[in-house]
Write a protein that holds these residues in place. Sequence first.
Motif, mmCIF file in Angstrom:
data_model
loop_
_atom_site.group_PDB
_atom_site.id
_atom_site.type_symbol
_atom_site.label_atom_id
_atom_site.label_comp_id
_atom_site.label_asym_id
_atom_site.label_seq_id
_atom_site.Cartn_x
_atom_site.Cartn_y
_atom_site.Cartn_z
ATOM 1 N N ALA A 127 38.584 40.325 40.481
ATOM 2 C CA ALA A 127 38.230 41.668 39.896
ATOM 3 C C ALA A 127 39.551 42.534 39.526
ATOM 4 O O ALA A 127 39.202 43.667 38.956
ATOM 5 N N GLY A 128 40.553 42.469 39.981
ATOM 6 C CA GLY A 128 41.973 43.153 39.979
ATOM 7 C C GLY A 128 42.575 42.639 38.678
ATOM 8 O O GLY A 128 42.184 42.962 37.659
ATOM 9 N N PRO A 129 43.805 41.616 38.928
ATOM 10 C CA PRO A 129 44.325 41.062 37.889
ATOM 11 C C PRO A 129 43.568 40.113 36.996
ATOM 12 O O PRO A 129 43.975 40.172 35.868
ATOM 13 N N GLY A 130 42.568 39.472 37.432
ATOM 14 C CA GLY A 130 41.768 38.899 36.845
ATOM 15 C C GLY A 130 41.033 39.554 35.676
ATOM 16 O O GLY A 130 40.958 39.043 34.332
ATOM 17 N N VAL A 131 40.519 40.712 35.763
ATOM 18 C CA VAL A 131 40.048 41.535 34.934
ATOM 19 C C VAL A 131 41.092 42.173 33.733
ATOM 20 O O VAL A 131 41.032 42.024 32.860
ATOM 21 N N VAL A 132 42.121 42.721 34.632
ATOM 22 C CA VAL A 132 43.198 43.319 33.622
ATOM 23 C C VAL A 132 43.733 42.370 32.610
ATOM 24 O O VAL A 132 44.024 42.612 31.533
ATOM 25 N N ARG A 133 43.852 41.083 33.012
ATOM 26 C CA ARG A 133 44.316 39.818 32.233
ATOM 27 C C ARG A 133 43.368 39.386 31.232
ATOM 28 O O ARG A 133 43.596 38.258 30.735
ATOM 29 N N GLY A 134 42.022 39.694 31.206
ATOM 30 C CA GLY A 134 41.221 39.280 30.622
ATOM 31 C C GLY A 134 40.544 37.896 30.958
ATOM 32 O O GLY A 134 39.988 37.238 30.072
ATOM 33 N N LEU A 135 40.633 37.779 32.215
ATOM 34 C CA LEU A 135 39.974 36.200 32.620
ATOM 35 C C LEU A 135 38.853 36.450 33.105
ATOM 36 O O LEU A 135 38.008 35.521 33.172
#
Length: 236
Positions: free
Chosen positions: A32-40
């Motif tokens: 929900a954090g880096p995964g969303v920010v990096r478009g994954l």
Amino acid sequence: MSDQIPDPPEVAREVFTGEAWSRAEAFAELLAGPGVVRGLLGPREVPRVWDRHLLNCAVVAEAVPRDVRLVDIGSGAGLPGLVLAIVRPDITVTLLEPLLRRTVFLEECVESLKLGNVEVLRGRAEEFAGRREFDVASARAVAPLDRLLKWALPLLREGGELLAMKGERAAEELADAEGQLRSSGVRTAELVSVGHGKVEPPATLIRVVAGRVPEGPRKTSRRKDRPSRGRQTRGQ
Ligand SMILES: C[S@@+](CC[C@H](N)C(=O)[O-])C[C@H]1O[C@@H](n2cnc3c(N)ncnc32)[C@H](O)[C@@H]1O
């Protein structure tokens, strides 16, 4: 925990037990954090990160035999492979993914969650045909069954299993692939329903048991087997 992530449903405590609980919480945060920010992971997936992603993937473990070597083809952000590694410390999991951006995220997750049973392998499934051998191959949202069979069967030992997570069209896909299943010499192909009482609706898998492994380069020496491209990393 992030404001956006919903509280885990009660059943999550039954599915993720012991050390798996804190790892599941941490993975939800990473998605929900880096995964969303990096478009994954799409931002709209955050409210359903527990039910649609973590729980739906974790229940696949019901169909995974003990102590196997599992390859998750097209793992993306680690679904279902990384979740399976969290709930099943008895198995070793290879997260196979061609895109660098995704393998970097996966390596960070493996390190952060201190998972010692995970390898991240960069490349396309077809590049490893005859070079690597597994007992089980999992896949979610990667390719239609006919293409998945072409990628997965050469990675499986004789008697190994493909577990393809499929939705409503599972029966139709199975019927469409009948000819190919016959010509590939598979032993059995069937629908399997997992996650009853844990996810709604239960998850549908297509389970294909591989037949005899065709003669090929798998018999060459270990050193030559090493992939010429692609990065391999073992978790801590
Ligand atoms: C729609 S995503 C699904 C990701 C993840 N399995 C999930 O359910 O969220 C499909 C993934 O398959 C990967 N992929 C595409 N072709 C592939 C191939 N030939 N071998 C392995 N992975 C592949 C893509 O890079 C992508 O990460």
